[in-house]
Design a protein around this motif. Structure first.
Motif, PDB file in Angstrom:
ATOM      1  N   MET A  51     -54.029  26.883  14.490  1.00 59.20           N
ATOM      2  CA  MET A  51     -53.829  25.549  13.932  1.00 59.20           C
ATOM      3  C   MET A  51     -55.147  24.779  13.991  1.00 59.20           C
ATOM      4  O   MET A  51     -55.753  24.683  15.058  1.00 59.20           O
ATOM      5  N   GLN A  52     -55.591  24.255  12.835  1.00 61.09           N
ATOM      6  CA  GLN A  52     -56.764  23.388  12.816  1.00 61.09           C
ATOM      7  C   GLN A  52     -56.279  21.951  12.835  1.00 61.09           C
ATOM      8  O   GLN A  52     -55.915  21.374  11.810  1.00 61.09           O
ATOM      9  N   THR A  53     -56.266  21.376  14.014  1.00 63.07           N
ATOM     10  CA  THR A  53     -55.793  20.001  14.182  1.00 63.07           C
ATOM     11  C   THR A  53     -56.292  19.466  15.512  1.00 63.07           C
ATOM     12  O   THR A  53     -56.758  20.227  16.365  1.00 63.07           O
ATOM     13  N   ARG A  54     -56.187  18.159  15.691  1.00 66.96           N
ATOM     14  CA  ARG A  54     -56.519  17.551  16.969  1.00 66.96           C
ATOM     15  C   ARG A  54     -55.299  17.617  17.880  1.00 66.96           C
ATOM     16  O   ARG A  54     -54.157  17.535  17.415  1.00 66.96           O
ATOM     17  N   MET A  55     -55.549  17.739  19.168  1.00 68.42           N
ATOM     18  CA  MET A  55     -54.437  17.872  20.108  1.00 68.42           C
ATOM     19  C   MET A  55     -53.544  16.631  20.107  1.00 68.42           C
ATOM     20  O   MET A  55     -52.345  16.721  20.361  1.00 68.42           O
ATOM     21  N   GLU A  56     -54.127  15.469  19.755  1.00 69.76           N
ATOM     22  CA  GLU A  56     -53.348  14.231  19.716  1.00 69.76           C
ATOM     23  C   GLU A  56     -52.288  14.266  18.609  1.00 69.76           C
ATOM     24  O   GLU A  56     -51.339  13.481  18.633  1.00 69.76           O
ATOM     25  N   GLN A  57     -52.457  15.163  17.642  1.00 67.81           N
ATOM     26  CA  GLN A  57     -51.545  15.215  16.506  1.00 67.81           C
ATOM     27  C   GLN A  57     -50.438  16.256  16.678  1.00 67.81           C
ATOM     28  O   GLN A  57     -49.593  16.404  15.796  1.00 67.81           O
ATOM     29  N   LEU A  58     -50.440  16.963  17.786  1.00 72.03           N
ATOM     30  CA  LEU A  58     -49.410  17.967  18.030  1.00 72.03           C
ATOM     31  C   LEU A  58     -48.080  17.303  18.393  1.00 72.03           C
ATOM     32  O   LEU A  58     -48.054  16.214  18.978  1.00 72.03           O
ATOM     33  N   ALA A  59     -46.996  17.975  18.063  1.00 73.55           N
ATOM     34  CA  ALA A  59     -45.667  17.419  18.311  1.00 73.55           C
ATOM     35  C   ALA A  59     -45.347  17.422  19.801  1.00 73.55           C
ATOM     36  O   ALA A  59     -45.695  18.367  20.516  1.00 73.55           O
TER      37      ALA A  59
ATOM     38  N   ALA B  53     -61.938  18.893  28.643  1.00 71.63           N
ATOM     39  CA  ALA B  53     -62.080  17.471  28.971  1.00 71.63           C
ATOM     40  C   ALA B  53     -61.824  17.294  30.466  1.00 71.63           C
ATOM     41  O   ALA B  53     -61.268  18.185  31.123  1.00 71.63           O
ATOM     42  N   PRO B  54     -62.208  16.135  31.029  1.00 71.01           N
ATOM     43  CA  PRO B  54     -61.878  15.854  32.434  1.00 71.01           C
ATOM     44  C   PRO B  54     -60.375  15.921  32.657  1.00 71.01           C
ATOM     45  O   PRO B  54     -59.579  15.669  31.744  1.00 71.01           O
ATOM     46  N   LEU B  55     -59.982  16.243  33.877  1.00 74.29           N
ATOM     47  CA  LEU B  55     -58.588  16.530  34.185  1.00 74.29           C
ATOM     48  C   LEU B  55     -57.659  15.353  33.878  1.00 74.29           C
ATOM     49  O   LEU B  55     -56.563  15.544  33.329  1.00 74.29           O
ATOM     50  N   GLY B  56     -58.067  14.153  34.218  1.00 76.30           N
ATOM     51  CA  GLY B  56     -57.219  13.004  33.946  1.00 76.30           C
ATOM     52  C   GLY B  56     -56.938  12.834  32.463  1.00 76.30           C
ATOM     53  O   GLY B  56     -55.800  12.557  32.057  1.00 76.30           O
ATOM     54  N   GLN B  57     -57.952  13.038  31.639  1.00 72.51           N
ATOM     55  CA  GLN B  57     -57.780  12.952  30.190  1.00 72.51           C
ATOM     56  C   GLN B  57     -56.886  14.078  29.685  1.00 72.51           C
ATOM     57  O   GLN B  57     -56.021  13.870  28.820  1.00 72.51           O
ATOM     58  N   LEU B  58     -57.077  15.274  30.229  1.00 70.10           N
ATOM     59  CA  LEU B  58     -56.238  16.410  29.832  1.00 70.10           C
ATOM     60  C   LEU B  58     -54.767  16.143  30.102  1.00 70.10           C
ATOM     61  O   LEU B  58     -53.905  16.380  29.253  1.00 70.10           O
ATOM     62  N   LEU B  59     -54.469  15.666  31.293  1.00 75.47           N
ATOM     63  CA  LEU B  59     -53.076  15.418  31.653  1.00 75.47           C
ATOM     64  C   LEU B  59     -52.461  14.353  30.741  1.00 75.47           C
ATOM     65  O   LEU B  59     -51.319  14.495  30.284  1.00 75.47           O
ATOM     66  N   THR B  60     -53.211  13.314  30.454  1.00 78.53           N
ATOM     67  CA  THR B  60     -52.708  12.251  29.582  1.00 78.53           C
ATOM     68  C   THR B  60     -52.347  12.794  28.206  1.00 78.53           C
ATOM     69  O   THR B  60     -51.305  12.458  27.633  1.00 78.53           O
ATOM     70  N   LEU B  61     -53.206  13.660  27.663  1.00 78.91           N
ATOM     71  CA  LEU B  61     -53.011  14.173  26.313  1.00 78.91           C
ATOM     72  C   LEU B  61     -52.019  15.325  26.242  1.00 78.91           C
ATOM     73  O   LEU B  61     -51.276  15.458  25.261  1.00 78.91           O
ATOM     74  N   LEU B  62     -52.016  16.182  27.275  1.00 80.70           N
ATOM     75  CA  LEU B  62     -51.312  17.455  27.148  1.00 80.70           C
ATOM     76  C   LEU B  62     -49.953  17.518  27.820  1.00 80.70           C
ATOM     77  O   LEU B  62     -49.094  18.292  27.390  1.00 80.70           O
ATOM     78  N   VAL B  63     -49.719  16.758  28.867  1.00 79.75           N
ATOM     79  CA  VAL B  63     -48.410  16.796  29.517  1.00 79.75           C
ATOM     80  C   VAL B  63     -47.280  16.486  28.532  1.00 79.75           C
ATOM     81  O   VAL B  63     -46.223  17.141  28.562  1.00 79.75           O
ATOM     82  N   PRO B  64     -47.448  15.530  27.594  1.00 80.19           N
ATOM     83  CA  PRO B  64     -46.369  15.281  26.636  1.00 80.19           C
ATOM     84  C   PRO B  64     -46.055  16.468  25.732  1.00 80.19           C
ATOM     85  O   PRO B  64     -44.962  16.518  25.141  1.00 80.19           O
ATOM     86  N   LEU B  65     -46.978  17.429  25.620  1.00 75.89           N
ATOM     87  CA  LEU B  65     -46.724  18.595  24.773  1.00 75.89           C
ATOM     88  C   LEU B  65     -45.803  19.611  25.445  1.00 75.89           C
ATOM     89  O   LEU B  65     -45.243  20.487  24.778  1.00 75.89           O
ATOM     90  N   LEU B  66     -45.656  19.482  26.760  1.00 75.43           N
ATOM     91  CA  LEU B  66     -44.862  20.453  27.515  1.00 75.43           C
ATOM     92  C   LEU B  66     -43.373  20.154  27.420  1.00 75.43           C
ATOM     93  O   LEU B  66     -42.941  19.010  27.522  1.00 75.43           O
TER      94      LEU B  66
END
Length: 209
Positions: free
Chosen positions: A121-129, A142-155
C-alpha cells in the motif's frame, strides 16, 4: 555465495533457515542491492552489510510474533516485512510506505519473489483505517511516543505493536506517559552489531478496548 552468507549470519544469531527460505532471502538481497544503486533505499551499500544489518536483524523479530495479520508501516526497503513474509508464508503481510519509489520496489519484490502473502500500500500511516490489523511492525520509523500515538489505533483489541529500536529504546520508554509505560515490554534482540544495541519494544492493546 549470498545464500551461504545469509545462512552463516543467521546461524550466528541462532536462526535456522530452510533451503527455500535462503533462496528467497538471497533473491531479496540481490534485488535490494540492485535497486539501491539508483534509488538509495538503504545506507547499507554491500550485500554483506544488507544481510548483517538488515535481513538477519529483521528475522530476530519472528520469535516474538503473535498470530494474525501483520502490517509493516514505513516499510521502506521492506524491513522487517519482507524477510518476515518469506519465513512466514502462511501469514498475511501488508507493506505500507508513502514514498513512490519505495512502494515500486516493494511491488517488484512481491512479483519477483512470488510472495503471494504480501500486499503493498502506498499511503501515509495516518490514512489507514482504525482497527485494521492484529500486528503492526515498525523499524526506524519515528520516536516511540509518536509511533504509539499513530499506530495503536490501527490495532484490533488484543493486537500488538512491535517496534524495532536501538539503544535509545530505554530512554524513549522512560519518556512515555505512565499508562503506556505499563503496557510496554522491552526485549534485547541478538545482533551482529554492538551487543545490546538492538531492542524490541512491544505494546499490547487491551483485549477489552
Amino acid at each position: 555465495m549470498t545464500e551461504q552468507q545469509i545462512e552463516e549470519a543467521a546461524q550466528r544469531l541462532g536462526i535456522a533457515l530452510t533451503g527455500s527460505e535462503l533462496t528467497h532471502l538471497a533473491g531479496y538481497v540481490n534485488l535490494l542491492s540492485h535497486w539501491n544503486r539508483a534509488y538509495n533505499l538503504t545506507a547499507a551499500k554491500t550485500s554483506t552489510a544488507i544481510i548483517e544489518r538488515h535481513v538477519v536483524d529483521s528475522l530476530t523479530v519472528r520469535a516474538y510474533l503473535p498470530a494474525g495479520q501483520l502490517l509493516d508501516v514505513g516499510s521502506g526497503a521492506g524491513l522487517p516485512g519482507i524477510p518476515l513474509a518469506i519465513v512466514e508464508p502462511q501469514r498475511s503481510v501488508t507493506l505500507v510506505d508513502s514514498n513512490g519509489k519505495k512502494a515500486r520496489f516493494l511491488r517488484q519484490c512481491k512479483l519477483s519473489l512470488g510472495l503471494v502473502n504480501v500486499a503493498v500500500m502506498q499511503t501515509r500511516m495516518e490514512q489507514l483505517a482504525p482497527a485494521c490489523c492484529d500486528i503492526v511492525t515498525a523499524r526506524a520509523v519515528a520516536p516511540l511516543g509518536q509511533l504509539l500515538t499513530l499506530l495503536v489505533p490501527l490495532l484490533r483489541p488484543g493486537g500488538s505493536l512491535l517496534a524495532l529500536k536501538g539503544a535509545r529504546a530505554v530512554a524513549e520508554v522512560a519518556a512515555l506517559p505512565e499508562e503506556w509505560r505499563r503496557a510496554v515490554a522491552v526485549h534485547d534482540l541478538p545482533s551482529l552489531e554492538e551487543e545490546g544495541c538492538a531492542k524490541l519494544v512491544i505494546y499490547r492493546r487491551s483485549a477489552e478496548e
